[in-house]
Write an enzyme that holds these catalytic residues in place. Structure first.
Site, PDB file in Angstrom:
ATOM      1  N   CYS A  80       0.797  -1.235   0.000  1.00  0.00           N
ATOM      2  CA  CYS A  80       0.000   0.000   0.000  1.00  0.00           C
ATOM      3  C   CYS A  80       0.828   1.284   0.000  1.00  0.00           C
ATOM      4  O   CYS A  80       0.734   2.073  -0.927  1.00  0.00           O
ATOM      5  CB  CYS A  80      -0.937  -0.001   1.193  1.00  0.00           C
ATOM      6  SG  CYS A  80      -2.032  -1.409   1.174  1.00  0.00           S
TER       7      CYS A  80
HETATM    8  C1  UGA Z   1      -0.854   0.671   5.596  1.00  0.00           C
HETATM    9  C2  UGA Z   1      -1.503   1.678   6.554  1.00  0.00           C
HETATM   10  O1  UGA Z   1      -0.840   1.626   7.831  1.00  0.00           O
HETATM   11  C3  UGA Z   1      -2.991   1.361   6.745  1.00  0.00           C
HETATM   12  O2  UGA Z   1      -3.592   2.351   7.569  1.00  0.00           O
HETATM   13  C4  UGA Z   1      -3.659   1.379   5.357  1.00  0.00           C
HETATM   14  O3  UGA Z   1      -5.043   1.070   5.457  1.00  0.00           O
HETATM   15  C5  UGA Z   1      -2.990   0.333   4.475  1.00  0.00           C
HETATM   16  O4  UGA Z   1      -1.580   0.654   4.355  1.00  0.00           O
HETATM   17  C6  UGA Z   1      -3.671   0.393   3.123  1.00  0.00           C
HETATM   18  O5  UGA Z   1      -3.523   1.404   2.434  1.00  0.00           O
HETATM   19  O6  UGA Z   1      -4.458  -0.488   2.817  1.00  0.00           O
HETATM   20  P1  UGA Z   1       0.070  -1.824   5.891  1.00  0.00           P
HETATM   21  O7  UGA Z   1       0.472  -1.779   4.453  1.00  0.00           O
HETATM   22  O8  UGA Z   1      -0.611  -3.024   6.418  1.00  0.00           O
HETATM   23  O9  UGA Z   1      -0.897  -0.600   6.246  1.00  0.00           O
HETATM   24  O10 UGA Z   1       1.429  -1.631   6.698  1.00  0.00           O
HETATM   25  P2  UGA Z   1       1.957  -0.703   7.884  1.00  0.00           P
HETATM   26  O11 UGA Z   1       1.647  -1.285   9.185  1.00  0.00           O
HETATM   27  O12 UGA Z   1       1.553   0.704   7.624  1.00  0.00           O
HETATM   28  O13 UGA Z   1       3.541  -0.827   7.650  1.00  0.00           O
HETATM   29  C7  UGA Z   1       4.116  -0.393   6.415  1.00  0.00           C
HETATM   30  C8  UGA Z   1       5.625  -0.478   6.448  1.00  0.00           C
HETATM   31  O14 UGA Z   1       6.163   0.542   7.276  1.00  0.00           O
HETATM   32  C9  UGA Z   1       6.202  -1.783   6.981  1.00  0.00           C
HETATM   33  O15 UGA Z   1       7.264  -2.183   6.151  1.00  0.00           O
HETATM   34  C10 UGA Z   1       6.692  -1.445   8.368  1.00  0.00           C
HETATM   35  O16 UGA Z   1       7.767  -2.236   8.782  1.00  0.00           O
HETATM   36  C11 UGA Z   1       7.129   0.000   8.166  1.00  0.00           C
HETATM   37  N1  UGA Z   1       7.117   0.809   9.408  1.00  0.00           N
HETATM   38  C12 UGA Z   1       5.964   1.022  10.071  1.00  0.00           C
HETATM   39  C13 UGA Z   1       8.294   1.391   9.857  1.00  0.00           C
HETATM   40  O17 UGA Z   1       9.374   1.227   9.233  1.00  0.00           O
HETATM   41  N2  UGA Z   1       8.270   2.154  10.987  1.00  0.00           N
HETATM   42  C14 UGA Z   1       7.127   2.373  11.682  1.00  0.00           C
HETATM   43  O18 UGA Z   1       7.178   3.095  12.701  1.00  0.00           O
HETATM   44  C15 UGA Z   1       5.946   1.795  11.215  1.00  0.00           C
END
Ligand code: UGA
Length: 434
Positions: free
Chosen positions: A268
């Protein structure tokens, strides 16, 4: 709460979680997908997606007859009061959104609602670039149905579901954004959501489409900001965790999405950012901040390799273990995982790469990188000249002295704040970004 017949078009992760949530609240839901194999699997109880609580919730609502999954569109669409579009919006090669699934779904719906006089409400849940509902969905439905725009309702209702916790997020959302073409459509959708106790926030179609993109872009930017601060702290010899912790005390900032590492991945954040950057550019505005977040993110993964090389020297024929393929823990999804650029860079520099992940595999998503696959983390670490932790799986947080003992050089580059640096066994060189 008044119950209604609801159709879901596209039973990917989002469609399935949405359907299960609506059925749990008492609606009669029928999910349709054009992928016959997916329909067959789901019907026979095989969940194609790893989502906490999904299997149990799915069983409950199918058993009670509130949810069924079909491969014939008419079985889902005929007589449905609400029709949710949950199809994928994949990127084209230049990063812009490929609208073909959205257009096909809209045509299918148009055909099905032709002649109806009961004002069915079409709800776009797929993440689409602003303007897509007005420019693609509405014309396709009008053309295929022969109905005037006043004969059906239209809403945009973006999802904010996180992979891995989609069931929780769908059943207990913290807000529901309802963009509608007219008041009647929005009121009807709000009524369908009356069983969900949270704020329902109303706006127009394009605003709702952009709220989703703006939210994801902010999250990606916040992560990138944390990465930038961590990199600066690293250069200045400061403890970035402490700095970020102190910064997060400001209630306007907060600690969430402020964890530095090798960057954001997933199906996403990167895709949505590229789509919105591309849409904006096409209309004459270059969003430089968003574009640089994407560019920064692609470099951040390579930093881990640079860090490793600094300790190991030239990587030619060195054996490097990459722990974690999934883009985040508790999912088997490797789409846009930072493991991919890390592995590619290691291979480019001549390293022999061995990977491990408790749930994910690269081949599952058609990625064929020349790597060895280990069954356990310990096996991956054996005889390695260094390792990079790419996914914050809880089992990697428990790695101890005996796991690292088999390494040729006990060097850990922790790309995800997985291990507690103060607790590292003697003799293990521990480095992390920032
Ligand atoms: C993301 C959004 O968080 C959701 O709110 C949204 O609905 C979704 O995309 C979508 O558009 O459908 P998601 O793809 O499941 O959700 O993943 P995240 O939890 O956002 O993590 C994304 C990436 O960021 C991961 O690789 C994670 O490791 C990284 N991340 C996350 C960090 O490097 N640091 C952080 O503090 C948080």
């Amino acid at each position: 709460m008044p119950m209604a017949r609801i159709a879901i078009v596209g039973i990917g992760r989002v469609g399935l979680a949405t359907g299960v949530a609506l059925a749990t609240k008492g609606h009669d839901v029928v999910g349709y997908d054009c992928d016959a194999a997916r329909v067959k699997d789901i019907k026979s109880g095989i969940q194609p997606y790893y989502e906490r609580g999904l299997t149990e919730a799915f069983k409950r609502v199918t058993k009670s007859g509130k949810l069924s999954i079909v491969g014939e569109p008419e079985k889902a669409l005929d007589g449905a009061k609400y029709i949710f579009i949950c199809v994928g919006t994949p990127p084209t090669t230049d990063g812009s959104m490929d609208p073909s699934y959205l257009r096909n779904a809209s045509r299918l719906i148009g055909k099905a609602i032709g002649g109806r006089k009961d004002f069915p409400v079409i709800v776009v849940k797929s993440t689409v670039v602003p303007g897509s509902t007005e420019d693609i969905v509405i014309p396709a439905i009008e053309e295929a149905s022969g109905l005037p725009p006043t004969a059906f309702g239209l809403c945009v209702n973006p999802e904010f579901l996180r992979e891995g916790t989609m069931m929780e997020d769908s059943l207990k959302p913290d807000r529901i954004v309802i963009g509608s073409r007219d008041r009647r459509s929005g009121d009807l959708l709000q009524k369908a959501y009356s069983g969900f106790k949270c704020r329902k926030w109303r706006c127009d179609l394009r605003t709702a489409e952009m709220v989703k993109h703006a939210t994801n872009a902010f999250l990606a930017t916040k992560i990138t900001y944390a990465n930038e601060i961590a990199n600066v702290c690293g250069a200045l010899g400061l403890n970035s965790d402490k700095v970020l912790e102190g910064m997060a005390l400001d209630p306007r900032i907060g600690p969430r999405f402020l964890v530095p590492g090798v960057g954001f991945g997933g199906s996403c954040l990167p895709k949505d950012m590229r789509a919105v950057v591309s849409a904006s550019k096409q209309r004459g505005y270059e969003p430089r901040l968003l574009a640089s977040v994407l560019e920064f993110n692609s470099r951040q993964a390579v930093l881990a390799v640079d860090m490793l090389q600094k300790e190991v020297g030239e990587l030619g024929r060195k054996r490097i273990a990459v722990l974690g393929l999934a883009f985040k823990p508790d999912t088997d999804d490797v789409r846009e995982s930072r493991a991919i650029p890390i592995i590619e860079e290691l291979i480019r520099r001549g390293a022999e790469v061995v990977v491990h992940d408790p749930a994910a595999s690269l081949s599952q998503f058609g990625l064929n990188l020349p790597v060895k696959v280990a069954r356990t983390a310990k096996e991956a670490l054996r005889d390695a000249d260094g390792c990079i932790i790419q996914t914050q799986w809880s089992e990697y947080g428990k790695l101890g002295g005996s796991d690292f003992a088999g390494m040729r050089k006990a060097l850990v580059i922790d790309g995800r704040r997985t291990l507690k640096s103060g607790k590292m066994p003697k003799g293990v060189i521990y480095r992390r970004i920032g």
